[in-house]
Design a protein around this motif. Structure first.
Motif, PDB file in Angstrom:
ATOM      1  N   ASP A 205      42.418  49.098  31.081  1.00  0.00           N
ATOM      2  CA  ASP A 205      41.308  50.032  30.884  1.00  0.00           C
ATOM      3  C   ASP A 205      40.470  49.645  29.679  1.00  0.00           C
ATOM      4  OD1 ASP A 205      42.252  51.403  33.022  1.00  0.00           O
ATOM      5  OD2 ASP A 205      43.248  52.974  31.870  1.00  0.00           O
ATOM      6  N   ALA A 206      41.114  49.037  28.678  1.00  0.00           N
ATOM      7  CA  ALA A 206      40.407  48.705  27.450  1.00  0.00           C
ATOM      8  C   ALA A 206      39.624  47.402  27.557  1.00  0.00           C
ATOM      9  CB  ALA A 206      41.409  48.605  26.292  1.00  0.00           C
ATOM     10  N   LEU A 207      39.734  46.737  28.677  1.00  0.00           N
ATOM     11  CA  LEU A 207      39.089  45.441  28.844  1.00  0.00           C
ATOM     12  C   LEU A 207      37.571  45.568  28.705  1.00  0.00           C
ATOM     13  CD1 LEU A 207      39.937  42.564  29.641  1.00  0.00           C
ATOM     14  CD2 LEU A 207      39.445  43.184  32.005  1.00  0.00           C
ATOM     15  N   PRO A 208      36.979  44.818  27.756  1.00  0.00           N
ATOM     16  CA  PRO A 208      35.531  44.933  27.588  1.00  0.00           C
ATOM     17  C   PRO A 208      34.806  44.225  28.727  1.00  0.00           C
ATOM     18  CG  PRO A 208      36.375  43.247  26.140  1.00  0.00           C
ATOM     19  CD  PRO A 208      37.568  43.827  26.858  1.00  0.00           C
ATOM     20  N   VAL A 209      33.667  44.759  29.106  1.00  0.00           N
ATOM     21  CA  VAL A 209      32.861  44.108  30.135  1.00  0.00           C
ATOM     22  C   VAL A 209      32.252  42.849  29.532  1.00  0.00           C
ATOM     23  CG1 VAL A 209      30.833  44.306  31.603  1.00  0.00           C
ATOM     24  CG2 VAL A 209      32.342  46.271  31.297  1.00  0.00           C
TER      25      VAL A 209
ATOM     26  N   HIS B 217      39.690  32.726  39.148  1.00  0.00           N
ATOM     27  CA  HIS B 217      38.355  32.950  38.617  1.00  0.00           C
ATOM     28  C   HIS B 217      37.954  34.344  39.036  1.00  0.00           C
ATOM     29  CE1 HIS B 217      37.479  31.760  42.722  1.00  0.00           C
ATOM     30  NE2 HIS B 217      36.253  32.227  42.588  1.00  0.00           N
ATOM     31  N   HIS B 218      36.798  34.791  38.543  1.00  0.00           N
ATOM     32  CA  HIS B 218      36.435  36.190  38.795  1.00  0.00           C
ATOM     33  C   HIS B 218      35.059  36.256  39.424  1.00  0.00           C
ATOM     34  CE1 HIS B 218      40.064  36.959  36.645  1.00  0.00           C
ATOM     35  NE2 HIS B 218      39.642  36.153  35.683  1.00  0.00           N
TER      36      HIS B 218
ATOM     37  N   ILE C  53      29.210  35.997  43.118  1.00  0.00           N
ATOM     38  CA  ILE C  53      28.911  34.911  42.195  1.00  0.00           C
ATOM     39  C   ILE C  53      30.139  34.654  41.336  1.00  0.00           C
ATOM     40  CG2 ILE C  53      27.399  34.193  40.302  1.00  0.00           C
ATOM     41  CD1 ILE C  53      25.388  36.364  41.427  1.00  0.00           C
ATOM     42  N   ASP C  54      30.554  33.391  41.261  1.00  0.00           N
ATOM     43  CA  ASP C  54      31.714  33.050  40.439  1.00  0.00           C
ATOM     44  C   ASP C  54      31.383  33.201  38.965  1.00  0.00           C
ATOM     45  OD1 ASP C  54      33.320  32.417  42.560  1.00  0.00           O
ATOM     46  OD2 ASP C  54      32.840  30.290  42.521  1.00  0.00           O
ATOM     47  N   VAL C  55      32.352  33.709  38.216  1.00  0.00           N
ATOM     48  CA  VAL C  55      32.155  33.805  36.782  1.00  0.00           C
ATOM     49  C   VAL C  55      33.445  33.401  36.101  1.00  0.00           C
ATOM     50  CG1 VAL C  55      32.718  36.272  36.764  1.00  0.00           C
ATOM     51  CG2 VAL C  55      31.452  35.310  34.881  1.00  0.00           C
ATOM     52  N   THR C  56      33.317  32.617  35.057  1.00  0.00           N
ATOM     53  CA  THR C  56      34.502  32.295  34.291  1.00  0.00           C
ATOM     54  C   THR C  56      34.296  32.831  32.892  1.00  0.00           C
ATOM     55  OG1 THR C  56      33.488  30.141  33.993  1.00  0.00           O
ATOM     56  CG2 THR C  56      35.328  30.261  35.520  1.00  0.00           C
ATOM     57  N   ASP C  57      35.344  33.369  32.327  1.00  0.00           N
ATOM     58  CA  ASP C  57      35.257  33.998  31.017  1.00  0.00           C
ATOM     59  C   ASP C  57      36.636  33.881  30.409  1.00  0.00           C
ATOM     60  OD1 ASP C  57      33.622  36.447  29.423  1.00  0.00           O
ATOM     61  OD2 ASP C  57      35.810  36.548  29.298  1.00  0.00           O
ATOM     62  N   ASP C  58      36.689  33.296  29.234  1.00  0.00           N
ATOM     63  CA  ASP C  58      37.981  33.020  28.621  1.00  0.00           C
ATOM     64  C   ASP C  58      38.811  34.281  28.446  1.00  0.00           C
ATOM     65  OD1 ASP C  58      37.363  30.408  28.551  1.00  0.00           O
ATOM     66  OD2 ASP C  58      36.696  30.387  26.455  1.00  0.00           O
ATOM     67  N   ARG C  59      38.139  35.361  28.038  1.00  0.00           N
ATOM     68  CA  ARG C  59      38.897  36.580  27.799  1.00  0.00           C
ATOM     69  C   ARG C  59      39.479  37.141  29.091  1.00  0.00           C
ATOM     70  NH1 ARG C  59      35.783  40.567  23.847  1.00  0.00           N
ATOM     71  NH2 ARG C  59      34.116  39.726  25.122  1.00  0.00           N
ATOM     72  N   LEU C  60      38.702  37.036  30.165  1.00  0.00           N
ATOM     73  CA  LEU C  60      39.232  37.516  31.450  1.00  0.00           C
ATOM     74  C   LEU C  60      40.389  36.643  31.906  1.00  0.00           C
ATOM     75  CD1 LEU C  60      36.060  38.429  33.542  1.00  0.00           C
ATOM     76  CD2 LEU C  60      37.457  39.901  32.090  1.00  0.00           C
ATOM     77  N   ASP C  61      40.235  35.331  31.726  1.00  0.00           N
ATOM     78  CA  ASP C  61      41.296  34.431  32.178  1.00  0.00           C
ATOM     79  C   ASP C  61      42.585  34.658  31.399  1.00  0.00           C
ATOM     80  OD1 ASP C  61      39.517  33.376  33.931  1.00  0.00           O
ATOM     81  OD2 ASP C  61      39.041  31.612  32.725  1.00  0.00           O
ATOM     82  N   ALA C  62      42.432  35.079  30.133  1.00  0.00           N
ATOM     83  CA  ALA C  62      43.613  35.240  29.284  1.00  0.00           C
ATOM     84  C   ALA C  62      44.306  36.578  29.504  1.00  0.00           C
ATOM     85  CB  ALA C  62      43.200  35.108  27.806  1.00  0.00           C
ATOM     86  N   LEU C  63      43.742  37.405  30.333  1.00  0.00           N
ATOM     87  CA  LEU C  63      44.283  38.741  30.541  1.00  0.00           C
ATOM     88  C   LEU C  63      45.693  38.661  31.112  1.00  0.00           C
ATOM     89  CD1 LEU C  63      43.198  41.641  30.329  1.00  0.00           C
ATOM     90  CD2 LEU C  63      42.558  41.469  32.740  1.00  0.00           C
ATOM     91  N   PRO C  64      46.669  39.290  30.434  1.00  0.00           N
ATOM     92  CA  PRO C  64      48.035  39.206  30.950  1.00  0.00           C
ATOM     93  C   PRO C  64      48.205  40.111  32.170  1.00  0.00           C
ATOM     94  CG  PRO C  64      47.976  40.622  29.025  1.00  0.00           C
ATOM     95  CD  PRO C  64      46.571  40.111  29.214  1.00  0.00           C
ATOM     96  N   VAL C  65      49.031  39.679  33.094  1.00  0.00           N
ATOM     97  CA  VAL C  65      49.327  40.516  34.255  1.00  0.00           C
ATOM     98  C   VAL C  65      50.227  41.652  33.809  1.00  0.00           C
ATOM     99  CG1 VAL C  65      50.451  40.595  36.502  1.00  0.00           C
ATOM    100  CG2 VAL C  65      49.105  38.596  35.860  1.00  0.00           C
TER     101      VAL C  65
ATOM    102  N   LEU D  74      33.669  47.628  36.242  1.00  0.00           N
ATOM    103  CA  LEU D  74      34.647  46.544  36.180  1.00  0.00           C
ATOM    104  C   LEU D  74      35.954  47.015  36.802  1.00  0.00           C
ATOM    105  CD1 LEU D  74      35.477  44.302  33.135  1.00  0.00           C
ATOM    106  CD2 LEU D  74      37.284  45.527  34.300  1.00  0.00           C
ATOM    107  N   ARG D  75      36.458  46.264  37.752  1.00  0.00           N
ATOM    108  CA  ARG D  75      37.718  46.630  38.383  1.00  0.00           C
ATOM    109  C   ARG D  75      38.651  45.439  38.397  1.00  0.00           C
ATOM    110  NH1 ARG D  75      37.784  51.842  40.785  1.00  0.00           N
ATOM    111  NH2 ARG D  75      35.731  52.687  40.269  1.00  0.00           N
ATOM    112  N   VAL D  76      39.917  45.718  38.152  1.00  0.00           N
ATOM    113  CA  VAL D  76      40.922  44.670  38.221  1.00  0.00           C
ATOM    114  C   VAL D  76      41.736  44.877  39.484  1.00  0.00           C
ATOM    115  CG1 VAL D  76      42.926  43.636  37.120  1.00  0.00           C
ATOM    116  CG2 VAL D  76      41.038  44.506  35.724  1.00  0.00           C
ATOM    117  N   GLN D  77      41.969  43.798  40.159  1.00  0.00           N
ATOM    118  CA  GLN D  77      42.745  43.868  41.372  1.00  0.00           C
ATOM    119  C   GLN D  77      43.977  42.984  41.248  1.00  0.00           C
ATOM    120  OE1 GLN D  77      41.300  41.957  45.091  1.00  0.00           O
ATOM    121  NE2 GLN D  77      41.145  44.099  45.676  1.00  0.00           N
TER     122      GLN D  77
END
Ligand code: ZN
Ligand code: ZN
Ligand code: ZN
Ligand code: ZN
Lengths: 150, 150
Positions: free
Chosen positions: B115-119, A95-96, A107-119, B132-135
């Motif tokens: 980098d293109a990840l929308p907020v 989660h993010h 604060i926890d946030v869930t967002d489908d697009r973030l969860d789907a982000l490929p590593v 927005l930062r990815v870790q």
DNA sequence: CGTGCGACTGAGACTTTGTCTCAGGGGTTC
DNA sequence: GAACCCCTGAGACAAAGTCTCAGTCGCACG
């Protein structure tokens, strides 16, 4: 966190201890229960306050050690924060976080697009990624409201 | 960091100081130069070591204060890390981090998709996102090699 | 159930990290 | 150059985390 989920998490902990050959002590159980009850992202000292209120003989060092060992076996996680104290997180699934730069709330946030982000592929760095977290820094509702009225 | 980039960053700092009415002191300039020379993500004490090696009269408190003020005016940033010391970052443009859970290294990573990840929309939380930062947490090359040989 | 091993614990000293105080110094403006 | 005001150094202080060590307790085994 509802009673059933809590019970399941405690069972997971018992199992991991057995698998890892770690003795399961009353103190570590108390620390885990405190983490499951607190569903914000507390510091070690805050967890110690809660545990000590229930049993005042649990020492600060034990709480620090227990939180580290729980995090090591993956029963809890560490959250990132650009501040001074380590923040622990009772949620282990991906989660993010929204991080308030004024009051240090997480604060926890869930967002489908973030969860789907490929590593992304980081093999060129020789780096093996186990976990991807997105952190959204900004200002929380309460801090904005405080600012407006002042 | 090449000489020209460094010079440009220092000019930006001078301008922000003038705009903000902040006096531009030798000590803060030394702290900024140290940050630009160290391109990993140092702790305040490590920056102090570097600054003190060049001019041993610069005090620890000044380095801590200078780093905070540089971060406040946006000339440097703070990196997030699940460890105890605050890590400062000389890069201010959006980028992401590989974080080694063994040795606490922070490695910059750029990836077009990240980098293109929308907020995401966080208005339901009343939260205003500024950054927005990815870790990516995992284990770095050196730590894996150390582990294999042991 | 009793025994023994080994990991865990409590208490507090210690270390690391960060902040504060205050007298004195130095940048900026005019 | 003078005045203003923020900055600085040194060290005390505070907060966050680690370590030591003697004693305890969980657990596997018989
Ligand atoms: Zn806030
Ligand atoms: Zn969380
Ligand atoms: Zn590493
Ligand atoms: Zn970076």
């Amino acid at each position: 966190m509802d009673r059933q989920t809590k019970q399941r998490r405690i069972e997971t902990y018992r199992r991991r201890c057995r698998e890892g050959g770690l003795p399961l002590t009353e103190q570590r159980m108390a620390v885990l229960e405190a983490m499951l009850d607190l569903d914000d992202h507390p510091t070690a000292d805050r967890v110690h306050d809660v545990v000590a209120r229930r049993d005042s003989r649990v020492s600060r060092a034990t709480v620090y050690r227990a939180l580290e060992s729980l995090a090591r076996i993956g029963v809890i996680t560490k959250a990132c924060h650009p501040g001074k104290a380590v923040r622990y997180d009772s949620r282990t699934e991906t989660h993010h976080h929204l991080v308030c730069l004024r009051c240090d709330a997480i604060i926890d946030v869930t967002d489908d697009r973030l969860d789907a982000l490929p590593v992304p592929d980081t093999s060129s760095y020789g780096f093996v990624v186990s976990d991807l977290r997105v952190q959204l820094r900004g200002v929380c509702r309460r801090c904005r409201e405080l600012e407006e009225t002042s």
